[in-house]
Design a protein around this motif. Structure first.
Motif, PDB file in Angstrom:
ATOM      1  N   ALA A   1       0.820  -1.217   0.000  1.00 40.61           N
ATOM      2  CA  ALA A   1       0.000   0.000   0.000  1.00 40.61           C
ATOM      3  C   ALA A   1       0.852   1.265   0.000  1.00 40.61           C
ATOM      4  CB  ALA A   1      -0.931  -0.008   1.214  1.00 40.61           C
ATOM      5  N   ALA A   2       1.946   1.290   0.779  1.00 46.93           N
ATOM      6  CA  ALA A   2       2.783   2.486   0.873  1.00 46.93           C
ATOM      7  C   ALA A   2       3.456   2.784  -0.461  1.00 46.93           C
ATOM      8  CB  ALA A   2       3.831   2.311   1.972  1.00 46.93           C
ATOM      9  N   VAL A   3       4.005   1.751  -1.107  1.00 43.99           N
ATOM     10  CA  VAL A   3       4.654   1.944  -2.413  1.00 43.99           C
ATOM     11  C   VAL A   3       3.616   2.342  -3.454  1.00 43.99           C
ATOM     12  CG1 VAL A   3       5.981   0.811  -4.243  1.00 43.99           C
ATOM     13  CG2 VAL A   3       6.527   0.364  -1.848  1.00 43.99           C
ATOM     14  N   MET A   4       2.420   1.762  -3.347  1.00 40.87           N
ATOM     15  CA  MET A   4       1.355   2.096  -4.285  1.00 40.87           C
ATOM     16  C   MET A   4       1.008   3.589  -4.203  1.00 40.87           C
ATOM     17  SD  MET A   4      -2.405   0.302  -4.635  1.00 40.87           S
ATOM     18  CE  MET A   4      -1.700  -1.332  -4.414  1.00 40.87           C
ATOM     19  N   LEU A   5       0.898   4.117  -2.977  1.00 41.78           N
ATOM     20  CA  LEU A   5       0.589   5.541  -2.799  1.00 41.78           C
ATOM     21  C   LEU A   5       1.713   6.410  -3.357  1.00 41.78           C
ATOM     22  CD1 LEU A   5      -0.965   7.946  -1.675  1.00 41.78           C
ATOM     23  CD2 LEU A   5       0.040   7.449   0.576  1.00 41.78           C
ATOM     24  N   ALA A   6       2.964   6.059  -3.023  1.00 42.19           N
ATOM     25  CA  ALA A   6       4.103   6.847  -3.503  1.00 42.19           C
ATOM     26  C   ALA A   6       4.184   6.827  -5.026  1.00 42.19           C
ATOM     27  CB  ALA A   6       5.397   6.316  -2.894  1.00 42.19           C
ATOM     28  N   ALA A   7       3.933   5.665  -5.634  1.00 45.37           N
ATOM     29  CA  ALA A   7       3.996   5.558  -7.104  1.00 45.37           C
ATOM     30  C   ALA A   7       2.913   6.406  -7.752  1.00 45.37           C
ATOM     31  CB  ALA A   7       3.849   4.097  -7.521  1.00 45.37           C
ATOM     32  N   ALA A   8       1.729   6.455  -7.153  1.00 43.10           N
ATOM     33  CA  ALA A   8       0.644   7.276  -7.702  1.00 43.10           C
ATOM     34  C   ALA A   8       0.989   8.763  -7.636  1.00 43.10           C
ATOM     35  CB  ALA A   8      -0.648   7.005  -6.939  1.00 43.10           C
ATOM     36  N   ILE A   9       1.553   9.197  -6.498  1.00 47.40           N
ATOM     37  CA  ILE A   9       1.938  10.614  -6.358  1.00 47.40           C
ATOM     38  C   ILE A   9       3.075  10.954  -7.308  1.00 47.40           C
ATOM     39  CG2 ILE A   9       2.901  12.317  -4.757  1.00 47.40           C
ATOM     40  CD1 ILE A   9       1.401  10.857  -2.498  1.00 47.40           C
ATOM     41  N   LEU A  10       4.043  10.052  -7.437  1.00 49.83           N
ATOM     42  CA  LEU A  10       5.156  10.279  -8.374  1.00 49.83           C
ATOM     43  C   LEU A  10       4.647  10.414  -9.800  1.00 49.83           C
ATOM     44  CD1 LEU A  10       8.170  10.364  -9.151  1.00 49.83           C
ATOM     45  CD2 LEU A  10       8.156   7.854  -9.109  1.00 49.83           C
ATOM     46  N   SER A  11       3.725   9.542 -10.200  1.00 47.37           N
ATOM     47  CA  SER A  11       3.161   9.602 -11.552  1.00 47.37           C
ATOM     48  C   SER A  11       2.412  10.915 -11.763  1.00 47.37           C
ATOM     49  CB  SER A  11       2.229   8.409 -11.768  1.00 47.37           C
ATOM     50  OG  SER A  11       1.587   8.498 -13.025  1.00 47.37           O
ATOM     51  N   ARG A  12       1.633  11.314 -10.764  1.00 42.56           N
ATOM     52  CA  ARG A  12       0.905  12.590 -10.874  1.00 42.56           C
ATOM     53  C   ARG A  12       1.885  13.753 -11.029  1.00 42.56           C
ATOM     54  NH1 ARG A  12      -1.227  15.312  -5.523  1.00 42.56           N
ATOM     55  NH2 ARG A  12       1.053  15.428  -5.401  1.00 42.56           N
ATOM     56  N   ASP A  13       2.932  13.766 -10.195  1.00 43.05           N
ATOM     57  CA  ASP A  13       3.909  14.852 -10.254  1.00 43.05           C
ATOM     58  C   ASP A  13       4.633  14.892 -11.595  1.00 43.05           C
ATOM     59  OD1 ASP A  13       3.138  15.435  -7.708  1.00 43.05           O
ATOM     60  OD2 ASP A  13       5.116  15.223  -6.786  1.00 43.05           O
ATOM     61  N   ALA A  14       4.939  13.713 -12.154  1.00 48.08           N
ATOM     62  CA  ALA A  14       5.581  13.664 -13.475  1.00 48.08           C
ATOM     63  C   ALA A  14       4.673  14.294 -14.525  1.00 48.08           C
ATOM     64  CB  ALA A  14       5.917  12.229 -13.851  1.00 48.08           C
ATOM     65  N   GLY A  15       3.368  14.049 -14.403  1.00 47.90           N
ATOM     66  CA  GLY A  15       2.405  14.658 -15.319  1.00 47.90           C
ATOM     67  C   GLY A  15       2.343  16.159 -15.179  1.00 47.90           C
TER      68      GLY A  15
ATOM     69  N   ILE B   1      19.748  -2.658 -10.515  1.00 47.34           N
ATOM     70  CA  ILE B   1      18.962  -3.583 -11.343  1.00 47.34           C
ATOM     71  C   ILE B   1      17.811  -2.792 -11.962  1.00 47.34           C
ATOM     72  CG2 ILE B   1      19.529  -5.665 -10.027  1.00 47.34           C
ATOM     73  CD1 ILE B   1      16.827  -5.352  -8.601  1.00 47.34           C
ATOM     74  N   PRO B   2      17.287  -3.228 -13.116  1.00 48.92           N
ATOM     75  CA  PRO B   2      16.190  -2.484 -13.743  1.00 48.92           C
ATOM     76  C   PRO B   2      14.880  -2.673 -12.977  1.00 48.92           C
ATOM     77  CG  PRO B   2      16.732  -4.433 -15.033  1.00 48.92           C
ATOM     78  CD  PRO B   2      17.754  -4.353 -13.946  1.00 48.92           C
ATOM     79  N   THR B   3      14.338  -1.594 -12.462  1.00 47.65           N
ATOM     80  CA  THR B   3      13.045  -1.595 -11.768  1.00 47.65           C
ATOM     81  C   THR B   3      12.241  -0.392 -12.234  1.00 47.65           C
ATOM     82  OG1 THR B   3      14.106  -0.409  -9.938  1.00 47.65           O
ATOM     83  CG2 THR B   3      13.808  -2.797  -9.674  1.00 47.65           C
ATOM     84  N   PRO B   4      10.912  -0.424 -12.097  1.00 50.41           N
ATOM     85  CA  PRO B   4      10.092   0.714 -12.552  1.00 50.41           C
ATOM     86  C   PRO B   4      10.414   2.013 -11.822  1.00 50.41           C
ATOM     87  CG  PRO B   4       8.707  -1.208 -12.102  1.00 50.41           C
ATOM     88  CD  PRO B   4      10.084  -1.537 -11.600  1.00 50.41           C
ATOM     89  N   LEU B   5      10.777   1.895 -10.530  1.00 55.72           N
ATOM     90  CA  LEU B   5      11.068   3.069  -9.720  1.00 55.72           C
ATOM     91  C   LEU B   5      12.507   3.013  -9.230  1.00 55.72           C
ATOM     92  CD1 LEU B   5       7.815   3.121  -7.524  1.00 55.72           C
ATOM     93  CD2 LEU B   5       8.187   4.188  -9.763  1.00 55.72           C
ATOM     94  N   ILE B   6      13.128   4.191  -9.125  1.00 52.19           N
ATOM     95  CA  ILE B   6      14.515   4.281  -8.675  1.00 52.19           C
ATOM     96  C   ILE B   6      14.583   5.222  -7.472  1.00 52.19           C
ATOM     97  CG2 ILE B   6      16.856   5.012  -9.280  1.00 52.19           C
ATOM     98  CD1 ILE B   6      16.025   2.559 -10.833  1.00 52.19           C
ATOM     99  N   LEU B   7      15.254   4.777  -6.418  1.00 50.14           N
ATOM    100  CA  LEU B   7      15.513   5.621  -5.252  1.00 50.14           C
ATOM    101  C   LEU B   7      16.943   6.120  -5.341  1.00 50.14           C
ATOM    102  CD1 LEU B   7      14.523   6.722  -2.496  1.00 50.14           C
ATOM    103  CD2 LEU B   7      15.533   4.671  -1.456  1.00 50.14           C
ATOM    104  N   CYS B   8      17.100   7.441  -5.415  1.00 51.64           N
ATOM    105  CA  CYS B   8      18.435   8.041  -5.498  1.00 51.64           C
ATOM    106  C   CYS B   8      18.542   9.078  -4.386  1.00 51.64           C
ATOM    107  CB  CYS B   8      18.647   8.672  -6.865  1.00 51.64           C
ATOM    108  SG  CYS B   8      20.270   9.422  -7.090  1.00 51.64           S
ATOM    109  N   ASN B   9      19.366   8.772  -3.393  1.00 54.93           N
ATOM    110  CA  ASN B   9      19.462   9.615  -2.205  1.00 54.93           C
ATOM    111  C   ASN B   9      18.070   9.786  -1.599  1.00 54.93           C
ATOM    112  OD1 ASN B   9      22.273   9.865  -2.479  1.00 54.93           O
ATOM    113  ND2 ASN B   9      22.022  11.498  -3.989  1.00 54.93           N
ATOM    114  N   ASP B  10      17.568  11.004  -1.521  1.00 62.45           N
ATOM    115  CA  ASP B  10      16.244  11.199  -0.905  1.00 62.45           C
ATOM    116  C   ASP B  10      15.190  11.542  -1.956  1.00 62.45           C
ATOM    117  OD1 ASP B  10      17.210  13.647  -1.614  1.00 62.45           O
ATOM    118  OD2 ASP B  10      16.641  14.675   0.241  1.00 62.45           O
ATOM    119  N   ARG B  11      15.371  11.002  -3.175  1.00 62.30           N
ATOM    120  CA  ARG B  11      14.438  11.302  -4.258  1.00 62.30           C
ATOM    121  C   ARG B  11      13.994  10.008  -4.939  1.00 62.30           C
ATOM    122  NH1 ARG B  11      18.859  14.427  -4.768  1.00 62.30           N
ATOM    123  NH2 ARG B  11      19.621  13.239  -6.554  1.00 62.30           N
ATOM    124  N   LEU B  12      12.716   9.943  -5.263  1.00 63.39           N
ATOM    125  CA  LEU B  12      12.159   8.792  -5.974  1.00 63.39           C
ATOM    126  C   LEU B  12      11.890   9.191  -7.421  1.00 63.39           C
ATOM    127  CD1 LEU B  12      11.127   5.844  -5.514  1.00 63.39           C
ATOM    128  CD2 LEU B  12       8.834   6.837  -5.231  1.00 63.39           C
TER     129      LEU B  12
END
Length: 606
Positions: free
Chosen positions: A32-46, A95-106
């Protein structure tokens, strides 16, 4: 309720897009937590952001209610990195994954890779180039003359002639294209017998045409022989055309495996280049190629994600390193001060900010207003409008009467164009007449937006018999349209403007091409397009109009920012009209456009 239910509820309330929720459900599994973060990240990218700082995963009073419910479901999470790295959907890039964590940024994986490529290009690929000291000094003096004060055009040329990659930023009238024409002349002179393949490009067809025109005019005044003049490119192309965009495909003809055939590339209106396009352009460059980016760092960022030019030019105010300042002073004869700070030194040493406007003097209201808006100085803005400047005016736009008066003014503004259509002038003349006056909107929808304003204008034009619509059709002679989807097969690209005219072959839409020629296309063959009596400020970038008219909405909107107002003002060559409520204008100029990215952090860590 589950996280999926809450995300779908957020979609219904238009806090998220359907795409955001579906993407999150697809990549996160049951977390659930990753799902919420992924939704917000996608919205922000838009919304144009490149990454999601983890600090934004802490809800506050500004968090929309549907998302507050999502955060409540997962409880207070303080260890977001731990949450992400336990998920199969997230990695740190190993490794190739849909999301990347780099320092304090997703990041979305693609955005992270693009940002890394751009940072590497401007930092590590940007090496000093060898040059003949005496020859370069002589060439700069011949082209720019001597000056006791700092001649920033001369400094910009020296920067570009001694680095593989350079960025020249400046507001309207600061002489960006003049500078580039002269530095290209210096390059050609110093190349001697060696072949120097130069290409010019810009994000839109209109910007490419302007670059072609302005460089062509300057070329005639340069001290070059006929053989050297022939090395100058005759026209600029759009970035899509340069890279060989394939119809109906995301694939490009030119890439790392098949690089562009050039030695020098000049890219104008670089503020319009988004992260993905910049990455693709970098990918297609041969290793030896010089690149010169031109743009105005204070303009609106690209419509898509990223604000690459703005992120890069943040360092212009930090000045040059001490060693670079000494080198540039020696080459130009200008007193340039440096500093011993090493932060992003390689990047800073390849930038130049042009600081003198040759178009707008102290008697120009447009120039004074642009400077005041750029500073966010509301007092100065009121003072400029209250002065005796003949080239600017501000009118209220709150009541129905004021809206109708604005439409009447627009009719007057387009009168020369309408007469040119009626008199059956040559297509080139009609297109030029349309470029004299332009309505610019902050919004797309509503009575103050592009859609509503175009409809109202067409109604008024039809009532006054200025246009005659074809039965059951949106087409009529004189209809201006703007292309909104690239079609490389037709040679038409996003932002190109055409005029519908009947010249004995039925109604066809006429476009001016980057080389100055005109071509016509049947309306049925056009790619996606829209009526262009009014256009968004975003779409106007790369264009200039004798008389630009900015229409702000009656209520404040998040998209109405300082950068938007500044961009609209600087589209005006000779006259600017502003229709706005005083409070909306005041709030706009104190609201900065925010584009979240990690470029600055990467530059500083290099």
């Amino acid at each position: 309720m589950t996280m999926k239910d809450l995300l779908l509820a957020a979609v219904e309330q238009r806090v998220l897009r359907p795409l955001d929720a579906q993407f999150a459900m697809m990549v996160a599994g049951d977390d659930a937590a990753v799902m919420l973060a992924a939704a917000i990240l996608s919205r922000d990218a838009g919304e144009g952001h490149v990454c999601l700082p983890l600090s934004r995963l802490m809800p506050d009073e500004k968090t929309p209610v549907p998302l507050q419910a999502c955060f409540a479901l997962i409880g207070e999470t303080t260890d977001w990195p731990g949450v992400f790295l336990r998920s199969h959907a997230v990695s740190q890039g190993e490794i190739p994954t849909p999301l990347i964590l780099c320092n304090d940024r997703l990041y979305l994986n693609r955005m992270w890779r693009n940002e890394l490529a751009i940072a590497h290009f401007f930092n590590e690929s940007n090496q000093p180039l060898p040059y003949d000291d005496t020859q370069l000094i002589q060439s700069l003096n011949d082209l720019f003359g001597d000056s006791e004060t700092v001649n920033w055009q001369k400094v910009a040329a020296a920067v570009a002639l001694t680095r593989r990659i350079s960025v020249i930023s400046g507001g309207p009238g600061t002489g960006k294209t003049t500078t580039v024409a002269k530095l290209l002349a210096a390059l050609i002179q110093m190349a001697g017998e060696q072949k120097c393949r130069i290409r010019l490009a810009a994000p839109t067809g209109k910007a490419a045409a302007r670059l072609t025109e302005s460089l062509g005019g300057t070329l005639q005044k340069l001290p070059l022989n006929d053989a050297q003049r022939k090395l100058f490119p005759s026209e600029a192309s759009t970035l899509h055309r340069l890279l060989g965009a394939q119809p109906g495909s995301q694939r490009l003809r030119y890439h790392a495996g098949n690089p562009l055939h050039l030695d020098v590339l000049v890219v104008d209106e670089a503020s319009m280049i988004d992260l993905t396009m910049m990455s693709r352009l970098i990918d297609a460059l041969p290793p030896h190629a010089r690149v010169i980016f031109l743009g105005d760092r204070d303009q609106l960022a690209s419509v898509e994600a990223g604000a690459v030019l703005g992120d890069i030019c943040n360092y212009a105010s930090a000045g040059y390193t001490a060693q670079r300042a000494q080198e540039l002073s020696h080459l130009t004869g200008c007193p340039i001060e440096g500093n011993h700070e090493q932060r992003a030194g390689a990047l800073r040493d390849s930038l130049c900010l042009l600081q003198k406007s040759y178009r707008f003097g102290s008697d120009s209201g447009i120039g004074q207003l642009a400077a005041a808006v750029n500073r966010g100085d509301r007092t100065a803005i009121r003072s400029v409008f209250g002065g005796a400047f003949a080239d600017i005016e501000k009118k209220p736009l709150q009541t129905g009467e004021e809206y109708l008066a604005m439409l009447d003014d627009a009719l007057q503004g387009y009168q020369h164009f309408l007469s040119s259509v009626q008199q059956q002038d040559a297509p080139e003349a009609v297109i030029a007449a349309f470029g004299e006056y332009q309505l610019l909107c902050a919004l797309r929808e509503g009575p103050f937006g592009v859609t509503g304003l175009n409809e109202r204008l067409e109604q008024v034009l039809a009532q006054k018999r200025k246009i005659t619509r074809q039965p059951h059709s949106r087409w009529y002679e004189g209809r201006p349209v703007m292309i909104s989807r690239n079609d490389s097969a037709l040679g038409l690209f996003n932002g190109d403007i055409g005029i519908a005219l009947d010249r004995g072959q039925g109604l066809r839409v006429w476009f001016q091409m980057p080389d100055g020629s005109v071509k016509s296309v049947q309306p049925s063959r056009l790619p996606e397009h829209e009526t262009a009596w009014a256009m968004t400020v975003h779409k106007s970038q790369g264009s200039e109009f004798d008389h630009a008219v900015l229409i702000l909405p009656a209520q404040m909107s998040p998209v109405v920012t300082r950068e938007l107002v500044y961009t609209a003002i600087t589209r005006a060559r000779r006259r600017l009209s502003l229709y706005a409520d005083e409070r909306v204008l005041a709030q706009a100029v104190t609201t900065r456009t925010e584009r979240r990215s990690g470029l600055s952090a990467v530059f500083e860590s290099a």
